[in-house]
Design an enzyme around this catalytic site. Structure first.
Site, PDB file in Angstrom:
ATOM      1  N   HIS A  98       0.860  -1.240  -0.108  1.00 22.87           N
ATOM      2  CA  HIS A  98       0.064  -0.073   0.029  1.00 22.87           C
ATOM      3  C   HIS A  98       0.842   1.282   0.231  1.00 22.87           C
ATOM      4  O   HIS A  98       2.195   1.323   0.420  1.00 22.87           O
ATOM      5  CB  HIS A  98      -1.147   0.085   1.121  1.00 22.87           C
ATOM      6  CG  HIS A  98      -2.025   1.202   1.101  1.00 22.87           C
ATOM      7  ND1 HIS A  98      -1.828   2.513   1.588  1.00 22.87           N
ATOM      8  CD2 HIS A  98      -3.254   0.917   0.512  1.00 22.87           C
ATOM      9  CE1 HIS A  98      -2.793   3.008   1.080  1.00 22.87           C
ATOM     10  NE2 HIS A  98      -3.633   2.411   0.806  1.00 22.87           N
TER      11      HIS A  98
ATOM     12  N   GLU B 107      -3.676   1.943  -7.420  1.00 19.54           N
ATOM     13  CA  GLU B 107      -3.909   3.117  -6.353  1.00 19.54           C
ATOM     14  C   GLU B 107      -2.958   4.367  -6.838  1.00 19.54           C
ATOM     15  O   GLU B 107      -1.843   4.257  -6.002  1.00 19.54           O
ATOM     16  CB  GLU B 107      -3.891   2.759  -4.929  1.00 19.54           C
ATOM     17  CG  GLU B 107      -4.819   1.552  -4.479  1.00 19.54           C
ATOM     18  CD  GLU B 107      -5.295   1.946  -3.237  1.00 19.54           C
ATOM     19  OE1 GLU B 107      -6.394   1.756  -2.942  1.00 19.54           O
ATOM     20  OE2 GLU B 107      -4.468   1.821  -2.218  1.00 19.54           O
TER      21      GLU B 107
END
Ligand code: 13P
Length: 234
Positions: free
Chosen positions: A88, A157
């Site tokens: 992430h 992302e």
């Protein structure tokens, strides 16, 4: 499709339990068939039985040992966790995890057969530097990763879209997802300022196999609406 909630550093264990219960009751009431994943904060993990798959936001590549502040496989096993988020942007950019460390973590949990949601995405300066530089940056995040791993899910992302309310255009999302599908045929999620107001359009795009939602997922009703959008599209 895969509809995933990254709860980040939000919700206590009690709040998380109530949240997951609300999702479970929506899913059973509406007979939804989507894959729903929830990543609670580490201290909010709990054993869970149901349709919702609960995963860890992070764990170290170890069973146990001297890694202050980290948890390992033993701790995940205690809660029956078999799904993990790796790479992430907040772990890459805020906590400074290197590609090398991520690869080590990926390989450790891959060997154990975990479902891995592996995140990639570029910061704003790379996007602004042009398509070639942006794709080189993202490609480097695939280095060392077994892109044909059967339990792999990739999440694109863009860093600049996370928590900012900014998103790429729908056309941009579709173009980059099409490019990324050439690197791996694993399901590919979009994440970054997905809200109840734009989720339907994003989910309808070609090569978008689901969404990874942060702040907007904290509203259980909104998140359930997103699950329903995916159900309606399919
Ligand atoms: P936001 O939905 O808050 O932009 O966060 C996205 C994200 O980081 C999911 O992992």
């Amino acid at each position: 499709m895969i509809i995933a909630a990254n709860l980040k550093t939000n919700f206590t264990r009690k709040q998380t339990t109530e949240y997951i219960d609300e999702l479970e009751s929506y899913i059973s009431k509406n007979n939804t068939t989507q894959d729903v994943l929830v990543f609670p904060a580490t201290s909010s993990l709990n054993p869970h039985e149901g349709k919702v798959i609960v995963g860890a936001q992070n764990a170290y590549a170890t069973n146990n040992g001297a890694f202050t502040g980290e948890i390992g496989l033993d701790h995940l096993n205690e809660f029956g966790i078999k799904t993990i988020l790796i790479g992430h942007s907040e772990r890459r950019h805020v906590l400074g995890e290197s590609q090398q460390q991520l690869v080590k973590k990926f390989n450790f949990y891959k060997e154990l057969g975990f479902k891995i949601v592996y995140c990639v995405g570029e910061p704003l300066e790379k996007r602004e530097a042009g398509k070639g530089e942006m794709m080189n940056y993202i490609s480097a995040q695939y280095e060392g990763i077994d892109t044909s791993y059967e339990n792999l899910i990739i999440a694109y992302e863009p860093v600049w879209a996370i928590g900012t309310g900014l998103t790429p255009t729908l056309e941009d999302i579709q173009t980059i997802h099409t490019d990324l599908k050439e690197k791996s045929t694993a399901p590919l999620l979009y994440g970054g300022s997905v809200k109840v107001t734009n989720a339907k359009e994003v989910l309808a795009l070609n090569n978008v196999d689901g969404i990874l939602v942060g702040s907007a997922a904290l509203n259980a009703q909104h998140f359930c609406s997103m699950i329903q959008f995916a159900e309606d599209i399919q």
